[in-house]
Motif scaffolding. Structure first.
Motif, PDB file in Angstrom:
ATOM      1  N   LEU A 420       0.857  -1.186   0.000  1.00  0.00           N
ATOM      2  CA  LEU A 420       0.000   0.000   0.000  1.00  0.00           C
ATOM      3  C   LEU A 420       0.894   1.237   0.000  1.00  0.00           C
ATOM      4  CD1 LEU A 420      -3.120   0.351   0.263  1.00  0.00           C
ATOM      5  CD2 LEU A 420      -2.740   0.817   2.672  1.00  0.00           C
ATOM      6  N   LYS A 421       0.674   2.136  -0.961  1.00  0.00           N
ATOM      7  CA  LYS A 421       1.425   3.384  -0.993  1.00  0.00           C
ATOM      8  C   LYS A 421       0.536   4.505  -0.488  1.00  0.00           C
ATOM      9  CE  LYS A 421       5.311   3.723  -4.179  1.00  0.00           C
ATOM     10  NZ  LYS A 421       5.807   4.392  -5.399  1.00  0.00           N
ATOM     11  N   ILE A 422       0.943   5.152   0.585  1.00  0.00           N
ATOM     12  CA  ILE A 422       0.169   6.250   1.158  1.00  0.00           C
ATOM     13  C   ILE A 422       0.414   7.509   0.336  1.00  0.00           C
ATOM     14  CG2 ILE A 422      -0.242   7.610   3.240  1.00  0.00           C
ATOM     15  CD1 ILE A 422       0.949   5.237   4.820  1.00  0.00           C
ATOM     16  N   ASP A 423      -0.653   8.155  -0.086  1.00  0.00           N
ATOM     17  CA  ASP A 423      -0.527   9.299  -0.972  1.00  0.00           C
ATOM     18  C   ASP A 423       0.291  10.425  -0.338  1.00  0.00           C
ATOM     19  OD1 ASP A 423      -1.464  10.644  -3.520  1.00  0.00           O
ATOM     20  OD2 ASP A 423      -2.172  12.079  -2.019  1.00  0.00           O
ATOM     21  N   ARG A 424       1.058  11.078  -1.187  1.00  0.00           N
ATOM     22  CA  ARG A 424       1.968  12.134  -0.728  1.00  0.00           C
ATOM     23  C   ARG A 424       1.240  13.295  -0.053  1.00  0.00           C
ATOM     24  NH1 ARG A 424       5.647  13.272  -4.253  1.00  0.00           N
ATOM     25  NH2 ARG A 424       5.275  11.394  -5.490  1.00  0.00           N
ATOM     26  N   ALA A 438      -2.951  11.356  11.958  1.00  0.00           N
ATOM     27  CA  ALA A 438      -3.833  10.293  12.437  1.00  0.00           C
ATOM     28  C   ALA A 438      -4.238   9.361  11.296  1.00  0.00           C
ATOM     29  CB  ALA A 438      -5.073  10.904  13.078  1.00  0.00           C
ATOM     30  N   ILE A 439      -4.502   9.937  10.133  1.00  0.00           N
ATOM     31  CA  ILE A 439      -4.883   9.118   8.977  1.00  0.00           C
ATOM     32  C   ILE A 439      -3.731   8.208   8.563  1.00  0.00           C
ATOM     33  CG2 ILE A 439      -5.417   9.222   6.500  1.00  0.00           C
ATOM     34  CD1 ILE A 439      -7.053  11.748   7.098  1.00  0.00           C
ATOM     35  N   VAL A 440      -2.518   8.771   8.485  1.00  0.00           N
ATOM     36  CA  VAL A 440      -1.352   7.977   8.105  1.00  0.00           C
ATOM     37  C   VAL A 440      -1.150   6.832   9.091  1.00  0.00           C
ATOM     38  CG1 VAL A 440       1.159   7.997   7.870  1.00  0.00           C
ATOM     39  CG2 VAL A 440      -0.200   9.846   6.878  1.00  0.00           C
ATOM     40  N   GLN A 441      -1.250   7.133  10.378  1.00  0.00           N
ATOM     41  CA  GLN A 441      -1.061   6.115  11.406  1.00  0.00           C
ATOM     42  C   GLN A 441      -2.117   5.006  11.295  1.00  0.00           C
ATOM     43  OE1 GLN A 441       1.489   5.989  13.933  1.00  0.00           O
ATOM     44  NE2 GLN A 441       0.631   3.912  13.982  1.00  0.00           N
ATOM     45  N   THR A 442      -3.356   5.414  11.060  1.00  0.00           N
ATOM     46  CA  THR A 442      -4.458   4.449  10.955  1.00  0.00           C
ATOM     47  C   THR A 442      -4.286   3.544   9.737  1.00  0.00           C
ATOM     48  OG1 THR A 442      -5.974   6.006  12.020  1.00  0.00           O
ATOM     49  CG2 THR A 442      -6.956   4.209  10.747  1.00  0.00           C
ATOM     50  N   VAL A 443      -3.914   4.138   8.617  1.00  0.00           N
ATOM     51  CA  VAL A 443      -3.715   3.352   7.392  1.00  0.00           C
ATOM     52  C   VAL A 443      -2.592   2.348   7.580  1.00  0.00           C
ATOM     53  CG1 VAL A 443      -2.951   3.486   4.988  1.00  0.00           C
ATOM     54  CG2 VAL A 443      -4.641   5.111   5.853  1.00  0.00           C
ATOM     55  N   ILE A 444      -1.506   2.758   8.209  1.00  0.00           N
ATOM     56  CA  ILE A 444      -0.368   1.863   8.421  1.00  0.00           C
ATOM     57  C   ILE A 444      -0.763   0.696   9.309  1.00  0.00           C
ATOM     58  CG2 ILE A 444       1.901   1.689   9.514  1.00  0.00           C
ATOM     59  CD1 ILE A 444       2.416   4.575   8.549  1.00  0.00           C
ATOM     60  N   GLU A 445      -1.499   0.975  10.387  1.00  0.00           N
ATOM     61  CA  GLU A 445      -1.923  -0.094  11.298  1.00  0.00           C
ATOM     62  C   GLU A 445      -2.906  -1.043  10.626  1.00  0.00           C
ATOM     63  OE1 GLU A 445      -3.450   1.881  14.723  1.00  0.00           O
ATOM     64  OE2 GLU A 445      -1.468   2.559  15.425  1.00  0.00           O
ATOM     65  N   LEU A 446      -3.816  -0.497   9.826  1.00  0.00           N
ATOM     66  CA  LEU A 446      -4.784  -1.325   9.115  1.00  0.00           C
ATOM     67  C   LEU A 446      -4.084  -2.241   8.119  1.00  0.00           C
ATOM     68  CD1 LEU A 446      -7.720  -2.057   8.426  1.00  0.00           C
ATOM     69  CD2 LEU A 446      -7.734  -0.140   6.815  1.00  0.00           C
ATOM     70  N   ALA A 447      -3.134  -1.677   7.365  1.00  0.00           N
ATOM     71  CA  ALA A 447      -2.399  -2.475   6.390  1.00  0.00           C
ATOM     72  C   ALA A 447      -1.623  -3.596   7.071  1.00  0.00           C
ATOM     73  CB  ALA A 447      -1.456  -1.577   5.596  1.00  0.00           C
ATOM     74  N   ALA A 448      -1.020  -3.292   8.221  1.00  0.00           N
ATOM     75  CA  ALA A 448      -0.260  -4.308   8.950  1.00  0.00           C
ATOM     76  C   ALA A 448      -1.158  -5.462   9.378  1.00  0.00           C
ATOM     77  CB  ALA A 448       0.414  -3.669  10.165  1.00  0.00           C
TER      78      ALA A 448
END
Length: 505
Positions: A420-424, A438-448
């Protein structure tokens, strides 16, 4: 008239028969001989008359048949063979005739020039028969609605034109919206549902020109502007659009032979392991240097390549070249290649990948193909099938620009992505906006939790990098860490970094 002439001869010949009968009744040899001559003469004249009548009748019939055949061929020559509507020749004749009567009527003439969006995809995915059925279906709908009140013609390929008299600009808008609606209606063919949209350019006479050449040129310019604005759009001609559209046309024409002239090249931007600083992968970035226009931005030439259909051929070259270059790198470094929507739905994509891997000797696991969320929005079923086919080849897939779509979370469960690439935009906004963090952190945890790796792209500052270090993000990419570089430079960098990991700032 011929029958009347024959009857007149017959009526003038009949009086000779009583004379012959009278002569024969005298029973005198000489008179009987004369009677016989008269009868033979009458019979001979009647035969000659009938033969002459037959010849003239046949000649007249042949002449009429030739005229009818000539009229038929003239009509056929002005009708499009595939769709049955007027062709370019007939359109030009009818259009110029309408223009000559325009001044007397005091009304306006609206030219709607439309082009089916990415029609080549239909041919590539479903075959030419499906493409022909779609063209015929679109033509039939347009002719059914506008054929009696105006001109409907196919100019060639997937281009059509509709010309109607209008009183106001709003009338032209209404016609344009109706045309787009007619085109977008699904068509059933051979058990499949074919869908397509159109781009529409509008020019109005006499406002945008009084002669056919000027009006058609301006309608074409408006069409190019509509295609630049996105699919399913209509656009009116404006005088200021000429320069931009002309440049797009020139670039499209130059791009035709750019591959053969070796004008394309690849740059590579490293993707780093956030924890250890090791180069995990390099993203291949397409570049084009035109002899006439110099270096062209990908943001400008890639949409042109997609509209022209050349992106499939160019994309095939990118995959082959990226695999060839990556085969010279250390075996633990992968290469990432972006796929356009057209490539993803191309029937030959799997064959292209297999061929590129076999020719280069690159292991399938070392190739990663990136797609954006916008690709998935267009056709979920087709996109899912394509991605599953890629994964069956053991090639990895990455969801790029995550967070910019409309149903992002649902994609994570539907589609087989490994990365998953998080948009710049979220990364770059993290310094100012706590919500982005918060969004970046949530996306990373969800992907994991879903077993997916994460890459944060667009790192441009030390603060952004430091912020990401406080997360469980796997990898990072951006100008702050390394700019795109040539294949030779990336090879040198990988060779230097082989003994030890690169130290991130």
């Amino acid at each position: 008239m011929l029958a009347a002439r024959g009857s007149r001869f017959h009526s003038s010949a009949w009086p000779s028969l009583p004379l012959a009968a009278g002569l024969a009744a005298s029973l005198e040899l000489l008179r009987m001989a004369l009677a016989a001559v008269i009868v033979l003469f009458v019979v001979a004249m009647m035969d000659i008359t009938l033969q002459t009548y037959g010849v003239i009748l046949k000649a007249t019939t042949v002449s009429r048949e030739k005229i009818a055949l000539a009229d038929y061929h003239a009509a056929v020559a002005r009708r499009d063979d595939l769709t049955g509507v007027a062709n370019r020749t007939a359109f030009r004749e009818q259009f110029e005739e309408r223009l000559t009567t325009l001044d007397a009527s005091g009304r306006c003439l609206a030219i709607h020039w439309l082009d089916l969006d990415r029609f080549k995809e239909i041919n590539d995915s479903f075959g030419h028969l499906a493409g022909n059925a779609l063209l015929a279906g679109v033509a039939h709908r347009l002719d059914e609605v506008f054929g009696r009140r105006g001109i409907v013609a196919r100019l060639g390929g997937d281009e059509f034109v509709v010309v109607c008299e209008v009183e106001h600009r709003t009338d032209a808008v209404a016609i344009g919206e109706k045309i787009l609606d007619l085109v977008e209606r699904p068509l059933h063919f051979d058990g499949r549902v074919l869908r397509v949209t159109a781009s529409l350019g509008i020019a109005i006479a006499p406002t945008d020109g009084s002669d056919a050449d000027t009006l058609l040129k301006n309608a074409d310019l408006a069409l190019y502007r509509a295609k630049d604005s996105g699919r399913g759009m209509l656009c009116f001609y404006e005088r200021l659009m000429d320069e931009k559209v002309e440049r797009s046309r020139e670039l499209a024409a130059e791009m035709e032979g750019a591959l053969e002239r070796s004008e394309f090249s690849l740059m590579f931007q490293p993707i780093f392991d956030l924890a250890g600083g090791r180069i995990l992968s390099c993203e291949a970035l397409l570049r084009w240097t035109s002899p006439d226009h110099g270096t062209i931005s990908p943001a400008e030439f890639i949409p042109i390549a997609e509209d022209s259909g050349l992106i499939v051929e160019i994309g095939r070259w990118v995959i082959r070249e990226a695999c060839r270059i990556a085969s010279t790198w250390p075996t633990d470094v992968t290469v990432a290649v972006n796929l356009s929507p057209i490539q993803l739905r191309s029937a030959n994509l799997a064959m292209t990948i297999v061929s590129a891997l076999a020719t280069s000797g690159l292991a399938a696991e070392r190739l990663e193909l990136e797609v954006t969320e916008s690709v998935l929005l267009e056709d979920i079923t087709a996109s899912l099938a394509a991605l599953e086919a890629i994964n069956r080849l053991h090639v990895r897939t990455t969801l790029d620009d995550f967070g910019t779509g409309y149903s992002s979370l649902s994609y994570l469960t539907k589609f087989p992505f490994q990365t998953l690439k998080i948009d710049r935009s979220f990364v770059q906004d993290s310094e100012r906006n706590p919500a982005s963090v918060a969004i970046v952190q949530t996306v990373i945890e969800l992907a994991a939790k879903l077993g997916m790796r994460t890459i944060a792209e667009g790192i441009e500052t030390q603060a952004q990098l430091d912020q990401l270090r406080r997360t469980r993000c796997d990898a990072v990419q951006g100008f702050f860490l390394a700019r795109p570089m040539s294949a030779s430079m990336i090879g040198t960098m990988l060779a230097d970094a082989a003994p030890a990991a690169v130290k991130l700032r």
